[in-house]
Design a protein around this motif. Structure first.
Motif, PDB file in Angstrom:
ATOM      1  N   ILE A   1       4.319  -7.465  -0.243  1.00  0.00           N
ATOM      2  CA  ILE A   1       3.277  -6.713  -0.957  1.00  0.00           C
ATOM      3  C   ILE A   1       3.981  -5.780  -1.949  1.00  0.00           C
ATOM      4  N   TYR A   2       3.472  -5.727  -3.167  1.00  0.00           N
ATOM      5  CA  TYR A   2       3.923  -4.746  -4.151  1.00  0.00           C
ATOM      6  C   TYR A   2       2.777  -3.769  -4.371  1.00  0.00           C
ATOM      7  N   TYR A   3       3.080  -2.473  -4.264  1.00  0.00           N
ATOM      8  CA  TYR A   3       2.035  -1.460  -4.332  1.00  0.00           C
ATOM      9  C   TYR A   3       2.539  -0.196  -5.007  1.00  0.00           C
ATOM     10  N   ARG A   4       1.580   0.645  -5.376  1.00  0.00           N
ATOM     11  CA  ARG A   4       1.893   2.012  -5.817  1.00  0.00           C
ATOM     12  C   ARG A   4       0.906   2.916  -5.077  1.00  0.00           C
ATOM     13  N   PHE A   5       1.218   4.207  -5.062  1.00  0.00           N
ATOM     14  CA  PHE A   5       0.357   5.105  -4.309  1.00  0.00           C
ATOM     15  C   PHE A   5       0.231   6.470  -4.973  1.00  0.00           C
ATOM     16  N   THR A   6      -0.872   7.128  -4.617  1.00  0.00           N
ATOM     17  CA  THR A   6      -1.088   8.529  -4.960  1.00  0.00           C
ATOM     18  C   THR A   6      -1.465   9.225  -3.656  1.00  0.00           C
ATOM     19  N   SER A   7      -1.792  10.495  -3.753  1.00  0.00           N
ATOM     20  CA  SER A   7      -2.178  11.215  -2.537  1.00  0.00           C
ATOM     21  C   SER A   7      -3.525  10.731  -1.995  1.00  0.00           C
ATOM     22  N   LYS A   8      -4.301  10.022  -2.821  1.00  0.00           N
ATOM     23  CA  LYS A   8      -5.632   9.589  -2.396  1.00  0.00           C
ATOM     24  C   LYS A   8      -5.780   8.089  -2.183  1.00  0.00           C
ATOM     25  N   GLN A   9      -4.889   7.294  -2.788  1.00  0.00           N
ATOM     26  CA  GLN A   9      -5.081   5.855  -2.639  1.00  0.00           C
ATOM     27  C   GLN A   9      -3.793   5.052  -2.700  1.00  0.00           C
ATOM     28  N   ILE A  10      -3.885   3.860  -2.134  1.00  0.00           N
ATOM     29  CA  ILE A  10      -2.838   2.849  -2.198  1.00  0.00           C
ATOM     30  C   ILE A  10      -3.398   1.730  -3.060  1.00  0.00           C
ATOM     31  N   SER A  11      -2.686   1.364  -4.103  1.00  0.00           N
ATOM     32  CA  SER A  11      -3.105   0.262  -4.971  1.00  0.00           C
ATOM     33  C   SER A  11      -2.174  -0.915  -4.727  1.00  0.00           C
ATOM     34  N   ILE A  12      -2.712  -1.950  -4.114  1.00  0.00           N
ATOM     35  CA  ILE A  12      -1.920  -3.153  -3.896  1.00  0.00           C
ATOM     36  C   ILE A  12      -2.026  -3.985  -5.166  1.00  0.00           C
ATOM     37  N   ILE A  13      -0.905  -4.140  -5.836  1.00  0.00           N
ATOM     38  CA  ILE A  13      -0.858  -4.795  -7.138  1.00  0.00           C
ATOM     39  C   ILE A  13      -0.813  -6.309  -6.995  1.00  0.00           C
ATOM     40  N   THR A  14       0.046  -6.789  -6.094  1.00  0.00           N
ATOM     41  CA  THR A  14       0.142  -8.233  -5.895  1.00  0.00           C
ATOM     42  C   THR A  14       0.775  -8.540  -4.554  1.00  0.00           C
ATOM     43  N   LEU A  15       0.585  -9.765  -4.124  1.00  0.00           N
ATOM     44  CA  LEU A  15       1.300 -10.337  -2.992  1.00  0.00           C
ATOM     45  C   LEU A  15       2.190 -11.409  -3.591  1.00  0.00           C
ATOM     46  N   PHE A  16       3.412 -11.489  -3.119  1.00  0.00           N
ATOM     47  CA  PHE A  16       4.341 -12.444  -3.696  1.00  0.00           C
ATOM     48  C   PHE A  16       4.925 -13.339  -2.625  1.00  0.00           C
ATOM     49  N   ASP A  17       4.883 -14.633  -2.878  1.00  0.00           N
ATOM     50  CA  ASP A  17       5.501 -15.612  -2.002  1.00  0.00           C
ATOM     51  C   ASP A  17       6.984 -15.639  -2.357  1.00  0.00           C
ATOM     52  N   THR A  18       7.815 -15.207  -1.453  1.00  0.00           N
ATOM     53  CA  THR A  18       9.242 -15.040  -1.735  1.00  0.00           C
ATOM     54  C   THR A  18       9.977 -16.360  -1.937  1.00  0.00           C
ATOM     55  N   ARG A  19       9.306 -17.480  -1.715  1.00  0.00           N
ATOM     56  CA  ARG A  19       9.934 -18.780  -1.965  1.00  0.00           C
ATOM     57  C   ARG A  19       9.887 -19.143  -3.448  1.00  0.00           C
TER      58      ARG A  19
END
Length: 104
Positions: free
Chosen positions: A72-90
């Motif tokens: 999972i690639y994400y960023r965060f603030t004090s109020k929310q987590i934004s999941i930007i993408t899921l990546f298949d490592t293959r």
């Protein structure tokens, strides 16, 4: 802290595609086991978002390895987590670079 979790359109599409794949190629049980791992990872991110390393691919993003094949690639603030993408490592890492070019 109880941060709200937001999925980007890309992350939502990839997650649904992954669920379909797990059911089609494996089983509902495998899908449910993945969901358990995903939920555990998201709970850790919600409570301690800085615990995971920053991505070397895109500044300001962090990455959480859910399974040996899914990150999972994400960023965060004090109020929310934004999941930007899921990546298949293959996949080739350059595919990830292309995804982030389209991300704001």
């Amino acid at each position: 802290m109880n941060r709200k979790v937001i999925l980007s359109n890309t992350a939502e599409k990839k997650l649904n595609k992954l669920f379909d794949y797990l059911i089609e190629k494996w089983s509902v049980k495998v899908k449910n086991e993945f969901i358990e791992k995903l939920d555990l990872s998201i709970n850790v991110i919600k409570n301690q978002p800085e615990i995971f390393p920053e991505s070397k691919v895109k500044k300001g993003l962090r990455k959480c390895v859910v399974t040996n094949k899914t990150t999972i690639y994400y960023r965060f603030t004090s109020k929310q987590i934004s999941i930007i993408t899921l990546f298949d490592t293959r996949q080739h890492p350059q595919k990830l670079n292309k995804e982030f070019k389209n991300e704001r």
